[in-house]
Design a protein around this motif. Structure first.
Motif, PDB file in Angstrom:
ATOM      1  N   UNK A   4      14.595   6.625 -38.812  1.00 52.04           N
ATOM      2  CA  UNK A   4      14.932   7.348 -40.037  1.00 52.04           C
ATOM      3  C   UNK A   4      13.969   6.985 -41.158  1.00 52.04           C
ATOM      4  N   UNK A   5      13.609   5.708 -41.244  1.00 48.65           N
ATOM      5  CA  UNK A   5      12.621   5.305 -42.239  1.00 48.65           C
ATOM      6  C   UNK A   5      11.279   5.951 -41.985  1.00 48.65           C
ATOM      7  N   UNK A   6      10.935   6.156 -40.710  1.00 46.13           N
ATOM      8  CA  UNK A   6       9.690   6.833 -40.369  1.00 46.13           C
ATOM      9  C   UNK A   6       9.658   8.265 -40.861  1.00 46.13           C
ATOM     10  N   UNK A   7      10.800   8.927 -40.826  1.00 45.22           N
ATOM     11  CA  UNK A   7      10.877  10.285 -41.369  1.00 45.22           C
ATOM     12  C   UNK A   7      10.587  10.266 -42.867  1.00 45.22           C
ATOM     13  N   UNK A   8      11.162   9.281 -43.549  1.00 47.11           N
ATOM     14  CA  UNK A   8      10.879   9.144 -44.980  1.00 47.11           C
ATOM     15  C   UNK A   8       9.410   8.888 -45.251  1.00 47.11           C
ATOM     16  N   UNK A   9       8.772   8.088 -44.381  1.00 49.45           N
ATOM     17  CA  UNK A   9       7.340   7.805 -44.539  1.00 49.45           C
ATOM     18  C   UNK A   9       6.523   9.086 -44.400  1.00 49.45           C
ATOM     19  N   UNK A  10       6.851   9.899 -43.421  1.00 44.47           N
ATOM     20  CA  UNK A  10       6.114  11.149 -43.222  1.00 44.47           C
ATOM     21  C   UNK A  10       6.278  12.089 -44.415  1.00 44.47           C
TER      22      UNK A  10
END
Length: 287
Positions: A85-91
């Motif tokens: 989920x944090x990776x989605x925020x990063x993208x």
């Protein structure tokens, strides 16, 4: 910028799964970017929609996502899911990053990473939502760290937390109550414990009256009709028989045969006979 960025950046990315340790080792091996290289990649992405540049920006910052996600391990949710989920925020942050702002991507992205993790925690920490308003969300993520001891807050602690977080004391008390509650399984976990089974939601929510509104309405209509028939039938009885039935069966405090015998000046056996006769007549009238 095209939404293709999100799709492109997920292709061939290392994804946290069962081997979380291997994933963390892999992303920690990805070289970090210098400020000049990061700026050049961001310019290529902004000006030319260079998805390879976006991919490199995301990959080089995955270690920061994992570090942020680690701070949410106390909510009992899978660490791999928090990282994803944090990776989605990063993208999302990479897609919106402006290289001319004069800040590094990690400083800009931390807000987006935390926002996605927050949403995931709120969606999955409990079956029932515990935080919907802005004040409740703020409390949800700060109240646990604000507690200085186990157990319930004292009034002084409530007021101190409220002042520190800029919310009302009532909001603090309400959120503390929500955090202290527990989800209840619909089906009882221990089928052999009858007492627990009685309190399980399946014992009352699964009843026909609750699961089928049509059956509930039919039953209510039947009870109403039976009540009406009963009152009509009682009106057909003589006054003494009606009083005996009302005093014996239609009150919370059931009157004894002897009390009624004294009232009407007959024996208790005679009251019993009148009661039996009135019940038989009542059944006939209702039928």
């Amino acid at each position: 910028m095209s939404n293709a960025l999100t799709t492109a950046t997920t292709v061939n990315f290392p994804v946290p799964g069962a081997e979380l340790g291997a994933y963390l080792r892999k992303i920690n091996q990805i070289p970090m970017l210098s400020a000049e290289h990061e700026h050049a990649l961001a310019v290529r992405l902004r000006d030319h929609n260079d998805l390879q540049a976006a991919r490199e920006l995301v990959l080089s910052h995955l270690r920061f996502v994992a570090r942020i996600a680690r701070g949410y391990s106390g909510y009992g949710l899978p660490q791999a899911d928090l990282i994803q989920e944090g990776g989605i925020g990063l993208m999302k942050a990479v897609r919106r990053f402006d290289p001319d702002m004069g800040v590094r991507l990690v400083s800009f992205a931390v807000h987006w990473v935390r926002a996605e993790i927050h949403e995931y925690v709120l969606r999955n920490w409990r079956i029932v939502k515990v935080a919907t308003t802005k004040a409740q969300r703020k409390l949800f993520f700060n109240l646990r760290s604000a507690k200085k001891r186990l157990g319930w807050f004292s009034r002084e602690e409530v007021e101190a937390v409220a002042e520190d977080l800029g919310v009302s004391a009532e909001n603090v008390l309400e959120m503390e109550s929500r955090l202290s509650g527990h989800d209840v399984s619909f089906d009882p976990l221990d089928a052999g414990n009858d007492e627990d089974n009685d309190w399980a939601p399946a014992a009352y929510l699964g009843a026909p009256d609750h699961s089928d509104p049509a059956l509930a309405l039919e039953r209510a209509d039947l009870e109403s009709r039976n009540s009406s028939q009963l009152h009509t039938a009682l009106a057909e009885l003589d006054e003494r028989s009606r009083i005996i039935l009302e005093q014996r069966w239609l009150t919370d405090d059931k009157t004894t045969l002897q009390t009624l015998a004294d009232r009407f000046g007959v024996s208790a056996e005679r009251i019993r006979q009148l009661e039996k006769s009135a019940i038989n007549k009542l059944r006939t009238l209702v039928a």
